[in-house]
Design a protein around this motif. Structure first.
Motif, PDB file in Angstrom:
ATOM      1  N   ALA A  30       0.803  -1.212  -0.104  1.00 47.95           N
ATOM      2  CA  ALA A  30       0.167   0.140  -0.001  1.00 47.95           C
ATOM      3  C   ALA A  30       0.821   1.170  -0.093  1.00 47.95           C
ATOM      4  CB  ALA A  30      -0.886   0.030   1.126  1.00 47.95           C
ATOM      5  N   VAL A  31       2.072   1.169   0.724  1.00 47.75           N
ATOM      6  CA  VAL A  31       2.862   2.261   0.718  1.00 47.75           C
ATOM      7  C   VAL A  31       3.773   2.424  -0.550  1.00 47.75           C
ATOM      8  CG1 VAL A  31       4.740   3.464   2.302  1.00 47.75           C
ATOM      9  CG2 VAL A  31       2.786   2.454   3.128  1.00 47.75           C
ATOM     10  N   GLY A  32       3.859   1.379  -1.151  1.00 49.53           N
ATOM     11  CA  GLY A  32       4.925   1.279  -2.415  1.00 49.53           C
ATOM     12  C   GLY A  32       6.647   1.217  -2.034  1.00 49.53           C
ATOM     13  N   ILE A  33       6.690   0.292  -0.757  1.00 52.43           N
ATOM     14  CA  ILE A  33       7.816  -0.067  -0.501  1.00 52.43           C
ATOM     15  C   ILE A  33       8.045  -1.410  -0.327  1.00 52.43           C
ATOM     16  CG2 ILE A  33       8.406   2.233   0.846  1.00 52.43           C
ATOM     17  CD1 ILE A  33       8.169   0.665   3.370  1.00 52.43           C
ATOM     18  N   SER A  34       9.257  -2.072  -0.081  1.00 55.03           N
ATOM     19  CA  SER A  34       9.435  -3.495  -0.056  1.00 55.03           C
ATOM     20  C   SER A  34       8.843  -3.989   1.391  1.00 55.03           C
ATOM     21  CB  SER A  34      10.933  -3.857  -0.412  1.00 55.03           C
ATOM     22  OG  SER A  34      11.783  -3.352   0.505  1.00 55.03           O
ATOM     23  N   ARG A  35       8.799  -5.076   1.489  1.00 56.67           N
ATOM     24  CA  ARG A  35       8.570  -5.659   2.886  1.00 56.67           C
ATOM     25  C   ARG A  35       9.684  -5.735   3.876  1.00 56.67           C
ATOM     26  NH1 ARG A  35       9.559  -8.725   6.384  1.00 56.67           N
ATOM     27  NH2 ARG A  35      10.900  -9.796   5.033  1.00 56.67           N
ATOM     28  N   PRO A  36      10.933  -5.880   3.094  1.00 55.33           N
ATOM     29  CA  PRO A  36      12.118  -5.851   4.369  1.00 55.33           C
ATOM     30  C   PRO A  36      12.183  -4.510   4.544  1.00 55.33           C
ATOM     31  CG  PRO A  36      12.476  -7.441   2.275  1.00 55.33           C
ATOM     32  CD  PRO A  36      11.146  -6.865   2.040  1.00 55.33           C
ATOM     33  N   SER A  37      12.097  -3.191   3.817  1.00 56.07           N
ATOM     34  CA  SER A  37      12.359  -2.132   4.221  1.00 56.07           C
ATOM     35  C   SER A  37      11.225  -1.720   5.118  1.00 56.07           C
ATOM     36  CB  SER A  37      11.763  -0.995   2.890  1.00 56.07           C
ATOM     37  OG  SER A  37      13.113  -1.027   2.009  1.00 56.07           O
ATOM     38  N   LEU A  38       9.955  -2.224   5.147  1.00 57.57           N
ATOM     39  CA  LEU A  38       9.151  -1.811   6.209  1.00 57.57           C
ATOM     40  C   LEU A  38       9.534  -2.708   7.447  1.00 57.57           C
ATOM     41  CD1 LEU A  38       6.411  -0.618   7.052  1.00 57.57           C
ATOM     42  CD2 LEU A  38       5.058  -2.714   6.522  1.00 57.57           C
ATOM     43  N   ALA A  39       9.917  -3.724   7.435  1.00 56.84           N
ATOM     44  CA  ALA A  39      10.482  -4.560   8.511  1.00 56.84           C
ATOM     45  C   ALA A  39      11.631  -3.712   9.165  1.00 56.84           C
ATOM     46  CB  ALA A  39      10.890  -5.941   8.053  1.00 56.84           C
ATOM     47  N   ASN A  40      12.416  -3.225   8.457  1.00 58.25           N
ATOM     48  CA  ASN A  40      13.516  -2.316   8.895  1.00 58.25           C
ATOM     49  C   ASN A  40      12.825  -1.149   9.594  1.00 58.25           C
ATOM     50  OD1 ASN A  40      15.606  -4.151   8.328  1.00 58.25           O
ATOM     51  ND2 ASN A  40      15.844  -3.435   6.520  1.00 58.25           N
ATOM     52  N   ILE A  41      12.137  -0.626   9.076  1.00 59.23           N
ATOM     53  CA  ILE A  41      11.504   0.711   9.495  1.00 59.23           C
ATOM     54  C   ILE A  41      10.877   0.407  10.909  1.00 59.23           C
ATOM     55  CG2 ILE A  41       9.587   2.517   9.302  1.00 59.23           C
ATOM     56  CD1 ILE A  41      10.103   2.400   6.407  1.00 59.23           C
ATOM     57  N   GLU A  42      10.054  -0.794  10.819  1.00 58.45           N
ATOM     58  CA  GLU A  42       9.405  -0.954  12.114  1.00 58.45           C
ATOM     59  C   GLU A  42      10.472  -1.399  13.333  1.00 58.45           C
ATOM     60  OE1 GLU A  42       6.629  -4.237  11.433  1.00 58.45           O
ATOM     61  OE2 GLU A  42       4.950  -2.847  10.632  1.00 58.45           O
ATOM     62  N   ARG A  43      11.354  -1.914  12.793  1.00 56.49           N
ATOM     63  CA  ARG A  43      12.664  -2.219  13.774  1.00 56.49           C
ATOM     64  C   ARG A  43      13.569  -1.055  14.252  1.00 56.49           C
ATOM     65  NH1 ARG A  43      13.599  -6.987  10.263  1.00 56.49           N
ATOM     66  NH2 ARG A  43      12.227  -8.776  11.137  1.00 56.49           N
ATOM     67  N   GLY A  44      13.438   0.058  13.578  1.00 54.42           N
ATOM     68  CA  GLY A  44      13.889   1.078  13.981  1.00 54.42           C
ATOM     69  C   GLY A  44      15.299   1.277  13.208  1.00 54.42           C
ATOM     70  N   ARG A  45      15.756   0.260  12.195  1.00 53.06           N
ATOM     71  CA  ARG A  45      17.003   0.153  11.706  1.00 53.06           C
ATOM     72  C   ARG A  45      16.982   0.918  10.406  1.00 53.06           C
ATOM     73  NH1 ARG A  45      17.314  -6.675  12.084  1.00 53.06           N
ATOM     74  NH2 ARG A  45      17.431  -6.359  14.208  1.00 53.06           N
ATOM     75  N   GLN A  46      16.117   1.562   9.871  1.00 57.41           N
ATOM     76  CA  GLN A  46      16.022   2.232   8.544  1.00 57.41           C
ATOM     77  C   GLN A  46      15.294   3.617   9.024  1.00 57.41           C
ATOM     78  OE1 GLN A  46      14.981   0.050   5.129  1.00 57.41           O
ATOM     79  NE2 GLN A  46      14.055   1.585   4.180  1.00 57.41           N
ATOM     80  N   GLU A  47      15.962   4.796   8.349  1.00 60.33           N
ATOM     81  CA  GLU A  47      15.358   6.039   8.292  1.00 60.33           C
ATOM     82  C   GLU A  47      14.340   6.051   7.207  1.00 60.33           C
ATOM     83  OE1 GLU A  47      17.860   9.520   8.545  1.00 60.33           O
ATOM     84  OE2 GLU A  47      19.140   8.408  10.346  1.00 60.33           O
ATOM     85  N   THR A  48      13.412   6.865   7.121  1.00 60.26           N
ATOM     86  CA  THR A  48      12.390   6.912   6.028  1.00 60.26           C
ATOM     87  C   THR A  48      12.221   8.330   5.573  1.00 60.26           C
ATOM     88  OG1 THR A  48      10.257   6.359   5.453  1.00 60.26           O
ATOM     89  CG2 THR A  48      10.649   7.126   7.753  1.00 60.26           C
ATOM     90  N   SER A  49      12.091   8.553   4.390  1.00 61.28           N
ATOM     91  CA  SER A  49      11.794   9.995   3.886  1.00 61.28           C
ATOM     92  C   SER A  49      10.475  10.411   4.023  1.00 61.28           C
ATOM     93  CB  SER A  49      11.991   9.868   2.364  1.00 61.28           C
ATOM     94  OG  SER A  49      10.746   9.298   1.715  1.00 61.28           O
ATOM     95  N   VAL A  50      10.241  11.797   4.068  1.00 57.08           N
ATOM     96  CA  VAL A  50       8.935  12.483   4.223  1.00 57.08           C
ATOM     97  C   VAL A  50       7.713  11.810   3.462  1.00 57.08           C
ATOM     98  CG1 VAL A  50       7.719  14.428   4.408  1.00 57.08           C
ATOM     99  CG2 VAL A  50       9.976  14.503   5.185  1.00 57.08           C
ATOM    100  N   SER A  51       8.399  11.468   2.281  1.00 51.95           N
ATOM    101  CA  SER A  51       7.151  10.894   1.390  1.00 51.95           C
ATOM    102  C   SER A  51       6.752   9.618   1.694  1.00 51.95           C
ATOM    103  CB  SER A  51       7.608  11.161  -0.192  1.00 51.95           C
ATOM    104  OG  SER A  51       7.625   9.837  -0.622  1.00 51.95           O
ATOM    105  N   VAL A  52       7.626   8.696   2.177  1.00 49.40           N
ATOM    106  CA  VAL A  52       7.257   7.468   2.791  1.00 49.40           C
ATOM    107  C   VAL A  52       6.550   7.657   3.820  1.00 49.40           C
ATOM    108  CG1 VAL A  52       8.133   5.234   3.773  1.00 49.40           C
ATOM    109  CG2 VAL A  52       9.028   6.375   1.485  1.00 49.40           C
ATOM    110  N   LEU A  53       6.854   8.282   4.791  1.00 48.25           N
ATOM    111  CA  LEU A  53       5.963   8.866   6.015  1.00 48.25           C
ATOM    112  C   LEU A  53       4.561   9.005   5.817  1.00 48.25           C
ATOM    113  CD1 LEU A  53       6.540   8.896   9.215  1.00 48.25           C
ATOM    114  CD2 LEU A  53       6.966  11.140   8.934  1.00 48.25           C
ATOM    115  N   LEU A  54       4.416  10.116   4.760  1.00 48.72           N
ATOM    116  CA  LEU A  54       3.092  10.563   4.438  1.00 48.72           C
ATOM    117  C   LEU A  54       2.320   9.255   3.748  1.00 48.72           C
ATOM    118  CD1 LEU A  54       4.290  14.038   2.662  1.00 48.72           C
ATOM    119  CD2 LEU A  54       2.836  13.558   4.981  1.00 48.72           C
ATOM    120  N   ARG A  55       2.976   8.442   3.017  1.00 48.10           N
ATOM    121  CA  ARG A  55       2.214   7.055   2.505  1.00 48.10           C
ATOM    122  C   ARG A  55       1.881   6.370   3.661  1.00 48.10           C
ATOM    123  NH1 ARG A  55       6.540   7.700  -1.831  1.00 48.10           N
ATOM    124  NH2 ARG A  55       6.898   5.708  -1.111  1.00 48.10           N
ATOM    125  N   LEU A  56       2.822   6.081   4.620  1.00 45.21           N
ATOM    126  CA  LEU A  56       2.590   5.309   5.664  1.00 45.21           C
ATOM    127  C   LEU A  56       1.441   5.557   6.816  1.00 45.21           C
ATOM    128  CD1 LEU A  56       6.020   4.540   7.218  1.00 45.21           C
ATOM    129  CD2 LEU A  56       4.186   2.699   6.419  1.00 45.21           C
TER     130      LEU A  56
END
Length: 142
Positions: A30-56
């Motif tokens: 739904a956000v337009g990112i990979s599942r591993p990227s989302l997993a890394n965001i949820e674990r606090g291992r990956q910074e995210t752009s404002v655009s991804v934050l808005l889509r989340l």
């Protein structure tokens, strides 16, 4: 401090995703990112752009402020007791819905299993709130 912010944001995303009954794959698509990227965001291992934050935020049905409000003073290592109780309640509701669908589909074994999980979650929430109330001097509010 940046690591704590990423952990807190990831925790909030994971909690909201679970409350909505979404898998990581569903939210990532739904956000337009990979599942591993989302997993890394949820674990606090990956910074995210404002655009991804808005889509989340849009995919989770919240405003961007809900995702970031109060993160500066957050302590993500410990899930606040109310958020945990709320997450358990959401999971319980989902398992009861699954039990109803299984029952109507004549999958009685699945219905009984899902109902048992839901009942176990109710008991876990009750025990959790009892422990929190005792720790907080009896009223359970924190």
């Amino acid at each position: 401090m940046a690591d704590a912010l990423l952990l807190a944001l990831g925790h909030r995303v994971r909690l909201l995703r679970a409350e909505r009954g979404l898998t990581q794959r569903q939210l990532a698509e739904a956000v337009g990112i990979s599942r591993p990227s989302l997993a890394n965001i949820e674990r606090g291992r990956q910074e995210t752009s404002v655009s991804v934050l808005l889509r989340l935020a849009a995919a989770l049905g919240v405003t961007p402020g809900v995702l970031v409000d109060g993160l500066g003073g957050a302590t993500p290592a410990v899930m606040p007791w109310l958020e945990l109780a709320h997450a358990v309640t959401s999971a319980e509701r989902e398992h009861r819905q699954r039990a109803d669908r299984a029952w109507h589909g004549h999958r009685y074994h699945d219905a009984i299993r899902e109902r048992g999980i839901a009942d176990g979650l109710v008991r876990a929430r009750e025990l959790h709130l009892t422990v929190v109330a005792a720790a907080k001097g009896g009223d359970g509010r924190g």
